[in-house]
Structures are given as structure tokens and as C-alpha cells.
Design an enzyme around this catalytic site. Structure first.
Site, short mmCIF file in Angstrom:
data_model
loop_
_atom_site.label_atom_id
_atom_site.label_comp_id
_atom_site.label_asym_id
_atom_site.label_seq_id
_atom_site.Cartn_x
_atom_site.Cartn_y
_atom_site.Cartn_z
N GLU A 322 123.66 -43.29 -3.16
CA GLU A 322 123.56 -41.61 -3.67
C GLU A 322 123.61 -41.86 -5.45
O GLU A 322 124.25 -42.43 -6.10
CB GLU A 322 124.40 -40.27 -3.62
CG GLU A 322 123.86 -39.57 -4.69
CD GLU A 322 122.88 -39.15 -4.10
OE1 GLU A 322 121.96 -38.61 -5.22
OE2 GLU A 322 122.20 -39.00 -2.88
N THR A 362 117.02 -38.44 -2.75
CA THR A 362 117.52 -39.15 -1.81
C THR A 362 115.91 -38.91 -0.55
O THR A 362 115.77 -40.25 -0.17
CB THR A 362 118.55 -39.34 -0.67
OG1 THR A 362 119.21 -38.72 -1.92
CG2 THR A 362 118.76 -39.41 0.11
N HIS A 479 127.71 -37.41 -6.85
CA HIS A 479 126.32 -36.05 -7.21
C HIS A 479 127.49 -35.14 -7.31
O HIS A 479 128.66 -34.99 -7.61
CB HIS A 479 125.55 -36.61 -5.57
CG HIS A 479 124.61 -35.28 -5.66
ND1 HIS A 479 124.97 -33.43 -6.17
CD2 HIS A 479 123.38 -35.35 -4.99
CE1 HIS A 479 124.22 -33.38 -6.35
NE2 HIS A 479 122.58 -34.32 -5.68
N ASP A 530 119.43 -45.20 -4.38
CA ASP A 530 117.73 -44.19 -3.62
C ASP A 530 116.83 -44.02 -4.72
O ASP A 530 116.26 -44.09 -4.83
CB ASP A 530 118.53 -43.49 -2.97
CG ASP A 530 119.68 -42.42 -3.34
OD1 ASP A 530 120.23 -42.18 -5.10
OD2 ASP A 530 120.28 -41.25 -2.72
N HIS A 531 117.82 -43.74 -4.97
CA HIS A 531 116.96 -43.50 -7.40
C HIS A 531 118.13 -43.38 -8.43
O HIS A 531 119.20 -43.58 -8.38
CB HIS A 531 116.01 -41.74 -6.97
CG HIS A 531 117.42 -41.20 -6.70
ND1 HIS A 531 118.31 -40.56 -7.52
CD2 HIS A 531 117.52 -40.79 -5.50
CE1 HIS A 531 119.21 -39.20 -6.90
NE2 HIS A 531 118.28 -39.36 -4.89
#
Length: 698
Positions: A322, A362, A479, A530-531
Site C-alpha cells: 500500500e 489501489t 495508510h 500499488d501507487h
């Protein structure tokens, strides 16, 4: 009977003088009254609307001013650009404020003079005022928090988050001093309501002719129509600075705009080509010489890919970390020492150091990595209709007899992950509810170490089955609210940097443990972000936020300590994995094998809000925008800044259009699945595919 004698001439003159003096005093008093007071009396109950309107506009202007001062690089903003920013922003604010007062405007216009002061009407008015005065400060605080996280006004991400109140509300509760914020909101709103309530009710009690009431209503509606037709999302583009442009428009306007346009017809809103030219472009870009094109298919890139290597059924473990952007990785240039475990792992595999995510969510990463399909603006296919028959890496490996496992530390409901994975190739799904007594959990799910600990057991079970397996593991710890178990890293503060350090610690734990398990020696591991962590920077397309690390660790030390600098993106993960597994396989994928493709042919495909883009190996970039626009840029690989060019190269423009137009058309015509060996049990799915000519009735 006494009679009053007529006044003498002198007395009469004196009386007239007194009257005139008195009249003069009254006129003087009238002249001394402010025009605002006069307007208040004349407008009656509509002065209440005017006050709420003025307060709303004031809040919105103050919010914009704070955002500009806090986030915009004022050195790069010229005086005239700043002036235009606030002028256009004022237009947005007035439009939104007028729409905001329309419900109460209709109430006080349509309700008669006799009933406006009735109990029900007074109760509705009080409720409306309280809601208005509580909503305004809450909106400003929420917008500021959202802007701090995403460097954007309320966009389609905010719209999507409303669908998942569990994660979002818990995230807000754990990330921010919510009690204090609600206290501030209640205090501001309550004070305004208390100070103005009696005055408002007094104004409401004053009768007003129906002609004036409907005149006010008509005037406001005409003002809304005028501003609506003369203000658009494109109006905010006052500079080349993305952050300044985001400050220009209004959060409520942007929220409605993105909600309204989250699913629209690509062909009506973007530059398009004729279908025959799109097919030709695609085949030139995607189909390799060794591939066997399926001429009887209605998908232009349906083919048998020949990898040129013998098939080897190795296990595959794909770990999506993440928000792990390249700017956190030590071996990619970051000096904060946040990722010592990832950095150490790069000595065991191949590091891809020129890799881009296709989006900043995501869901976009899962879509791109597993389907190798270009992103359709603006919403991921995981949440769209037609998503129950999509060709994925799991679909390919299912044909080879693989077990297919998807694991996430969060809820499978979020972003439609569970339904998409179970419909498209995965035969086992593990989510938050499957974890018993996790060490730690927050708004987004269980901690990374809980996820990896359970993953080790799941992989052992798959290995014991005697069949090769493909496992996708999606982490959630990195996150906001950036919380993690105590004692894993030396820091305790809830910051993004510390969340990265914990995520890296958990990753190190997984590989340290995995090396002692039987499946390890026969497994390909792919670890990737994922990013990026957030959309940041002033660029209209924030390139630095899209860079992600990708690490591939293969059995027997193949490729250890090497780097691949070919330009690539998330679409290339599936073909690159299949290239390592060897053999032939059926494909409709748009990606390349990044370890095999000619570096000159490397490219990255991306999406940001309504914009979609293609970057080539020569650092040239074409961006397609909503409203059939196209822009061209040159990317500086050192600063990741974009320099705009005058005219897009026509060949590259056609390539860009062909990628995204074909993705939209193939997806919505159910052609993102090879038409061989169909195993369809749903009669509605059969009918839909038949309607699009994918199977015949013979």
C-alpha cells in the site's frame, strides 16, 4: 359651546415652520439610515437568505485563501494569475452559495404569509438554519483535510469513499482529533444560529406581496442559470500549476462534477479514431513477431504468446504494498533510511527502477496488474458493471492447473475487490474477517505482520496440495491513520514515514520466515508499490507521485543484484511474470514482458482524474483530457517536471487514443476475454456476449 379661534397669521406661520422642521428631521433620519438597513426592510424575509448567502461565500473565500497561502507556490504565481484565481473562484463560490440557499428560498416563497410563522414552518426553518450553520464550518474543515491528503478539491475519490463508511469514518476517527473538530464546528454553527435566530424569525413574520416573493425566486434562479452556463470545470485552468488550479474551484462543485461524470462514454468525450485504425495501431504496438494472432477473434490483439522458453510451473507470490512510492526507497535515492529490508532484498533479485503505476488508487493497481488493461477514466473496473468476465493473470494460470489465492488485510467489500477477484480467476479469497485475534488492526484492516503471518500458513497449505499456486497479497498498513503495533520500530509517532518503516519491517519479517518454508525455493516473488503515497506537486499530471518500486526475486538466484531500467508500468506485470514461467499462453493483455522488450519500445500508461496519458521511452508524453483535448509534454527524468510542447506528435497521439479507446470499447462489449473454451453458466451473460457477437448460436 366654545369654538377654536382661527390661528393668527404669525401663529400659522410658526406652526408650518415646526411641521417643516419636523419633516426635515425625519427626512434627515431616513437619509442617515444605511442602504443595507433599507434593503433589509424592503426584502423582508429574503434578507435572511441574503445573510446566509453572504456567510456561505465568506466561508468559501476564507477557505480558498488559506489553501492558496498554505499549498500554492506564490513565487511562481503572477499577480494577474492570482487575481484570476480569486475571480474565477468567486464565481464558483457564488454559484454554489446560490444553489445552497435554494431549498430555503423555495420554502419562504411558496409558503403563504399566514403559514410562514406556523409551528411546522418555524420548526423547518430552525432546522434548516442549524444544518446550514453546522454544515459550513464542517465542510471547510473536511475540505482542508482532504486537500492536505490529496492536494485536490473533493473529487471522485471523496465520492467513492462515501460508499464505504466503515473504513472512512474509522479512518477519520483514528487520524484526526475528531472530538475537537466537532466541538469547533458545533461552536461556530451554534453561535451563528443563536445570534441570528430571533432576527430571522422577526423577518419571516413580516408579510410580503406574492409578486415580490416570486420576483426574488426568479432572480436567483436566473442568476444560477447564468453562472451555470458561464462556469465549467475547465474554468479553473487559470495557470499551469495544478495545485493553484485546484484552489481555484469549489469543493462542492467539484464533488458533484466528479460524481456526475464518474462513468461516461469515452467516445463522446475524448478524441477517437476509426475502429480500423485503432485495430491497426494496437497490433503494431502490442503484437510481437513470435505471437500467433487469432484471426477468428473479435478482439484485435487476441493471440497466442510464444515466450521462447520452456514452460516451468513455478509458484508466484505477488505482494502489493500500500502507497509504497519510489520516493521512499533507499536504493532509489531516498536518504531517510525508511526501507532497509526492501533495500537488502534487492540484492537477491531484479529491481525495476523506471516503473510507473497506472493510477493513484489501489483498485487501479489491481486492475492494471491483474488484467493488463489500460485504465478507463475515471473509475476502476472493479466497481463497474461488466466486471464479471475479465481475463486476468489468474485466468491464465487456472488453465495451467494453478491454485489461485487472493489475500487482503482489509474488507473484501471495499472497492469491490472480493466480487471482482472471485469472478475472475481466484478460487480462494481471504479478508479481514478471516483473521482470528490479530495482533493489531485499524480502520483499514489488520496489520501487515498479521497478513504475512497468515499468508505463510496459507502458502504452506497450497504447497501441500501438490499443485503450483498463484497468490496475490495486498497490504494495508501504510495508510492514514499510520498506526501500527508497538515495539516493531523504534518510533511511535503516527506519521507516514513511520508507517513506511513498519511496512518495511513486516516485509522483512515475511521473507525472513518464508526462507525456511518448503515453497520458497520454487517460487517467484514480486514486491511492488500499488501507487505512490499521495498526489503531490504543481504539475497538471503529477509524475513523481506515480513512480513505484518493483522487485522480482526468482528461484536459484536468477537475476540477483540486477536492475532493469526499461520504462514500464503496472500493465507489464502479468506479461513479465508469464515470461518467467515460459511456454505459450492465450493473451489479450496490452502489457509487455519488461525484461525482454526492446527498451526503446518501453512506455507507461497512466490515468489521473479525467486525464489519461502515454509516456514513451524518449520522455515524450501525450495527455488526453475530457472535452476532446490533447496536450503534449516532455518529461525531465531528474526533476519529474513536465514541459509543455506546442503540438502533440500525431503518431504518438494516435497511439495514445488507440490504447484508451480500445480499452473502453473492448471492456464494454465484453471482449476482454478470449472467446475459447467458454465456461458460462449465467444465461444473462450468454445473451450479452451473443449480442456483441462473441459467440455464435450454431
Amino acid at each position: 359651546m366654545l369654538k377654536k379661534l382661527p390661528a393668527s397669521g404669525s401663529e400659522r406661520n410658526q406652526s408650518e415652520s415646526d411641521i417643516a422642521a419636523s419633516s426635515g428631521l425625519q427626512n434627515g433620519a431616513w437619509n442617515q439610515r444605511s442602504w443595507l438597513s433599507a434593503f433589509s426592510e424592503w426584502s423582508g424575509r429574503y434578507s435572511v437568505i441574503a445573510i446566509i448567502f453572504a456567510i456561505t461565500v465568506s466561508y468559501l473565500i476564507l477557505l480558498r485563501t488559506v489553501m492558496v497561502v498554505t499549498y500554492v507556490d506564490l513565487v511562481k504565481l503572477t499577480f494577474w494569475q492570482g487575481l484570476r484565481l480569486f475571480f474565477v473562484g468567486f464565481q464558483f463560490d457564488v454559484l454554489v452559495a446560490l444553489c445552497f440557499v435554494v431549498p430555503q428560498l423555495l420554502h419562504i416563497t411558496l409558503v403563504s404569509n399566514q403559514r410562514i410563522t406556523g409551528r411546522t414552518s418555524r420548526w423547518l426553518l430552525d432546522a434548516t438554519w442549524v444544518i446550514a450553520f453546522l454544515f459550513l464550518p464542517f465542510l471547510c474543515i473536511a475540505e482542508y483535510i482532504f486537500f492536505d491528503e490529496f492536494q485536490s478539491r473533493l473529487n471522485y475519490i471523496a465520492f467513492e469513499y462515501i460508499v464505504y463508511p466503515t473504513e472512512v469514518c474509522c479512518n477519520i476517527w483514528q487520524s484526526y482529533p475528531l472530538v475537537e473538530l466537532l466541538a469547533v464546528v458545533s461552536l461556530c454553527g451554534g453561535i451563528l444560529w443563536f445570534l441570528l435566530r430571533k432576527q430571522f424569525h422577526k423577518k419571516m413574520a413580516a408579510p410580503m406581496p406574492w409578486t415580490r416573493r416570486y420576483g426574488f425566486l426568479l432572480t436567483v434562479l436566473m442568476g444560477i442559470m447564468f453562472l451555470w452556463t458561464n462556469t465549467s470545470a475547465e474554468s479553473r485552468q487559470v495557470t499551469r500549476d495544478r495545485v493553484a488550479n485546484e484552489c481555484t474551484w469549489n469543493g462542492l462543485y467539484s464533488f458533484v462534477y466528479y460524481a456526475w461524470t464518474c462513468r461516461f462514454d469515452f467516445n463522446k468525450n475524448y478524441i477517437t479514431l476509426e475502429s480500423s485504425e485503432v485495430n491497426q495501431q494496437l497490433r503494431q504496438q502490442i503484437v510481437e513477431e513470435r505471437d500467433e494472432l487469432q484471426t477468428d477473434s473479435n478482439n484485435p490483439v487476441d493471440r497466442i504468446v510464444n515466450t521462447g522458453k520452456p514452460q516451468q510451473d513455478l509458484n508466484v507470490v505477488l505482494i502489493l504494498e500500500e502507497s509504497l512510492g519510489s520516493d521512499f526507497i533507499g536504493v532509489l535515492g531516498d536518504g531517510r533510511k525508511l526501507t532497509p529490508h526492501f533495500d537488502a532484498l534487492t540484492r537477491k533479485g531484479t529491481l525495476f527502477d523506471n516503473f510507473y503505476a497506472t493510477g493513484n488508487r489501489t483498485a487501479r493497481a489491481l486492475e492494471a496488474v491483474l488484467t493488463s488493461m489500460p485504465p478507463i477514466p475515471t473509475e476502476s473496473i472493479l466497481k463497474r458493471d461488466h466486471s464479471d468476465r475479465v481475463y486476468t493473470l489468474a485466468s491464465v494460470l487456472a488453465k495451467r492447473g494453478y491454485e489461485r489465492l487472493f489475500m487482503t488485510g482489509g474488507r473484501g467489500l471495499f472497492d469491490g475487490v472480493r466480487s471482482f477477484m472471485k469472478s475472475n480467476g481466484f478460487n480462494r479469497f481471504v479478508e479481514q474477517s478471516d483473521f482470528q485475534d490479530p495482533v493489531f488492526a485499524n480502520a483499514w484492516g489488520v496489520s501487515d505482520e498479521d497478513l504475512f503471518r497468515k499468508a505463510l500458513g496459507e502458502l504452506d497449505s497450497l504447497h501441500a496440495s501438490g499443485r503450483p499456486f498463484f497468490a496475490t497479497i495486498l497490504t494495508v498498513s501504510n495508510h492514514r491513520p499510520y498506526t501500527y503495533p508497538e515495539g516493531r520500530i523504534s518510533e511511535d509517532e503516527q506519521t507516514r514515514e513511520n508507517a513506511v518503516k513498519y511496512a518495511d519491517w513486516a516485509l522483512g519479517y515475511f521473507f525472513r520466515e518464508a526462507q525456511s518454508h518448503d515453497f520458497y525455493q520454487n517460487t517467484i516473488f514480486i514486491v511492488m508499490g500499488d501507487h505512490g503515497a499521495r498526489v503531490s506537486g504543481s504539475q497538471l499530471f503529477p509524475m513523481s507521485s506515480y513512480r513505484v518500486p518493483v522487485l522480482m526475486i526468482q528461484p536459484q538466484g536468477t537475476g540477483q543484484g540486477t536492475r532493469c531500467s526499461t520504462l514500464a508500468c503496472s500493465l507489464d506485470i502479468t506479461p513479465t511474470i508469464m515470461g518467467r514461467l515460459g511456454g505459450d499462453y492465450r493473451s489479450v493483455f496490452f502489457g509487455y514482458d519488461a525484461l525482454k522488450v526492446n527498451p526503446a519500445k518501453g512506455r507507461a500508461i497512466m490515468q489521473h482524474n479525467h486525464d489519461v496519458a502515454l509516456l514513451d521511452s524518449q520522455n515524450q508524453m501525450v495527455v488526453l483530457g475530457f472535452g476532446k483535448s490533447a496536450e503534449s509534454f516532455t518529461l525531465d527524468q531528474t526533476s519529474y517536471q513536465l514541459e509543455q510542447q506546442l503540438v502533440p506528435d500525431q503518431n504518438m497521439l494516435k497511439s495514445t487514443v488507440s490504447y484508451f479507446q480500445s480499452a473502453f470499447e473492448l471492456y464494454y462489449s465484453d471482449r476482454w476475454f478470449p472467446d475459447f473454451n467458454l465456461e458460462i453458466k449465467d444465461t444473462q451473460t450468454v445473451k450479452r456476449i451473443m449480442d456483441h457477437g462473441q459467440i455464435s448460436t450454431n
